[in-house]
Write an enzyme that holds these catalytic residues in place. Structure first.
Site, PDB file in Angstrom:
ATOM      1  N   ARG A   1       0.833  -1.200   0.000  1.00 28.71           N
ATOM      2  CA  ARG A   1       0.000   0.000   0.000  1.00 28.71           C
ATOM      3  C   ARG A   1       0.869   1.252   0.000  1.00 28.71           C
ATOM      4  NH1 ARG A   1      -1.217   2.430   4.555  1.00 28.71           N
ATOM      5  NH2 ARG A   1      -1.344   0.511   5.763  1.00 28.71           N
TER       6      ARG A   1
ATOM      7  N   TYR B   1     -17.185  17.238 -15.591  1.00 25.49           N
ATOM      8  CA  TYR B   1     -17.655  15.866 -15.452  1.00 25.49           C
ATOM      9  C   TYR B   1     -18.632  15.752 -14.281  1.00 25.49           C
ATOM     10  CZ  TYR B   1     -17.444  10.916 -14.172  1.00 25.49           C
ATOM     11  OH  TYR B   1     -17.770   9.631 -13.818  1.00 25.49           O
TER      12      TYR B   1
ATOM     13  N   ASP C   1      -7.475  19.175 -14.338  1.00 23.02           N
ATOM     14  CA  ASP C   1      -7.880  17.833 -14.750  1.00 23.02           C
ATOM     15  C   ASP C   1      -7.558  17.711 -16.231  1.00 23.02           C
ATOM     16  OD1 ASP C   1      -9.114  15.517 -15.614  1.00 23.02           O
ATOM     17  OD2 ASP C   1     -10.909  15.795 -14.399  1.00 23.02           O
TER      18      ASP C   1
ATOM     19  N   LYS D   1      -8.750   6.408 -18.960  1.00 24.49           N
ATOM     20  CA  LYS D   1      -9.084   6.898 -20.291  1.00 24.49           C
ATOM     21  C   LYS D   1      -7.870   6.794 -21.231  1.00 24.49           C
ATOM     22  CE  LYS D   1     -13.072   7.894 -18.385  1.00 24.49           C
ATOM     23  NZ  LYS D   1     -12.879   7.864 -16.936  1.00 24.49           N
TER      24      LYS D   1
END
Length: 367
Positions: A44, A96, A168, A193
């Site tokens: 992690r 978005y 972004d 994406k």
């Protein structure tokens, strides 16, 4: 970003000469002795495969540290931890729907104000800045209306008021734009994406260039634990190797398609920023989105973007479904609007498919 740089930064594992980076699935790492570490302790906190991707991506962005997260939304949530109750963030008005939903939650739950402003109008943004403003959150190409924002003036405004600029950059990617090199403080992507590029990995990535932000985000990244798996990190490294090819092909296809679509009687409006393979269409009232989606054969009706396949998304009931109707109305997100992510298929195949589907989407006129 030159394609040769993309190839060079993804070559690793000098000890074996392996061209593909190894996938380290181990969750724990042994220590030589008390007080000593190989640099890896628990996956992690740090994983060799994830670290390779993060280091490669930071080089692409011109940053000093990247953080690979379990989704694009996890990347935005990671950044939200930088703010405290009473802080204010100025946000792109058109953006978005999932980001809108998360910001709405943080506003209600943690008393952080997210104020939506039109970043295409500098005077509006400048007037909206208050002593509580801590950050600008900007989509340089907005989703889904494809509004292109010139960022240079906002970098100067942010620096003058000690405000963070958060970009972004999902649509543009570091192949087309590197905001950290131009003046941004934080750049994020839904790496699901264009970065992954094959519709087979869920991921996000945040990159910064400031040592203080590195200290804060490193702690949050480790504490929250929404880190990227080794296999998904490997898939992003694979995606980087073809990023330039896919971006060039999808953008070329999109630009050629614009010329065809603008002359279609089915189309009221073509929304395109001039960059990437992303565009939106508003159909005339005599044409039905549902019929269009029933007749596509090459394009795919799906809720994502940036992959090798051409996708059509219906923002009203998909990406922006949780946005209240009055907010959708303000933004022009209606039931005639579709968003297209143009893929890398043969251009004529995409064009012919859309033309025939648009023709079949015309509503029958009752005499």
């Amino acid at each position: 970003m030159k394609s040769t740089q993309l190839a060079q930064i993804t070559r690793t594992d000098d000890s074996t000469g392996a061209i593909s980076n190894p996938i380290y699935l181990s969750t724990a790492y042994s220590h030589p002795k008390l007080g000593q570490s190989t640099g890896f302790d628990y996956t992690r906190t740090k994983n060799p495969t994830r670290s390779t991707f993060e280091e490669a991506f930071a080089k692409l962005e011109g940053g000093i540290q990247s953080y690979a997260t379990s989704s694009g939304m996890a990347s935005i949530q990671l950044i939200c931890n930088l703010f405290k109750p009473g802080d204010e963030v100025l946000v792109s008005f058109d953006l978005y729907g999932g980001t809108f939903r998360l910001f709405d939650f943080y506003e209600r739950q943690y008393n952080i104000t997210f104020k939506y402003v039109h970043f295409e109008n500098f005077e509006d943004v400048e007037a909206a800045v208050t002593p509580q403003t801590r950050a600008f959150f900007i989509e340089p190409i907005s989703n889904p209306l494809m509004i292109h924002i010139d960022l240079d003036a906002y970098y100067r405004l942010a620096q003058a008021h000690n405000i963070l600029t958060i970009i972004d950059n999902t649509f543009l990617t570091p192949y087309l734009s590197t905001p950290l090199k131009d003046g941004a403080d934080i750049v994020l992507h839904s790496a699901t994406k264009y970065i992954g590029g094959h519709n087979d990995v869920l991921a996000g990535v945040v990159t910064v260039k400031d040592a203080e932000l590195v200290e804060s985000l490193s702690a949050f990244h480790n504490m929250i634990g929404a880190t990227l798996s080794p296999i998904d990190s490997y898939l992003l490294l694979r995606g980087l190797k073809t990023l330039h090819l896919r971006m060039e092909r999808s953008e070329r296809n999109a630009k050629q398609l614009i010329d065809v679509l603008q002359s279609s009687p089915a189309i009221q409006e073509v929304l395109y920023s001039g960059h990437t393979g992303m565009l939106s269409l508003r159909l005339n009232k005599q044409y039905d989105v549902g019929r269009l989606l029933e007749h596509i054969k090459v394009c795919i009706f799906a809720e994502s973007l940036g992959g090798t396949e051409s996708f059509i998304t219906f923002p009203y009931t998909q990406t922006h479904v949780d946005m209240p109707d009055d907010e959708k109305d303000k933004r022009g997100i209606d039931q005639q609007l579709i968003r297209l992510s143009i893929g890398i298929e043969d251009f004529d195949d995409i064009k012919d498919d859309l033309i025939q589907a648009l023709e079949k989407s015309k509503l029958e006129v009752t005499p």
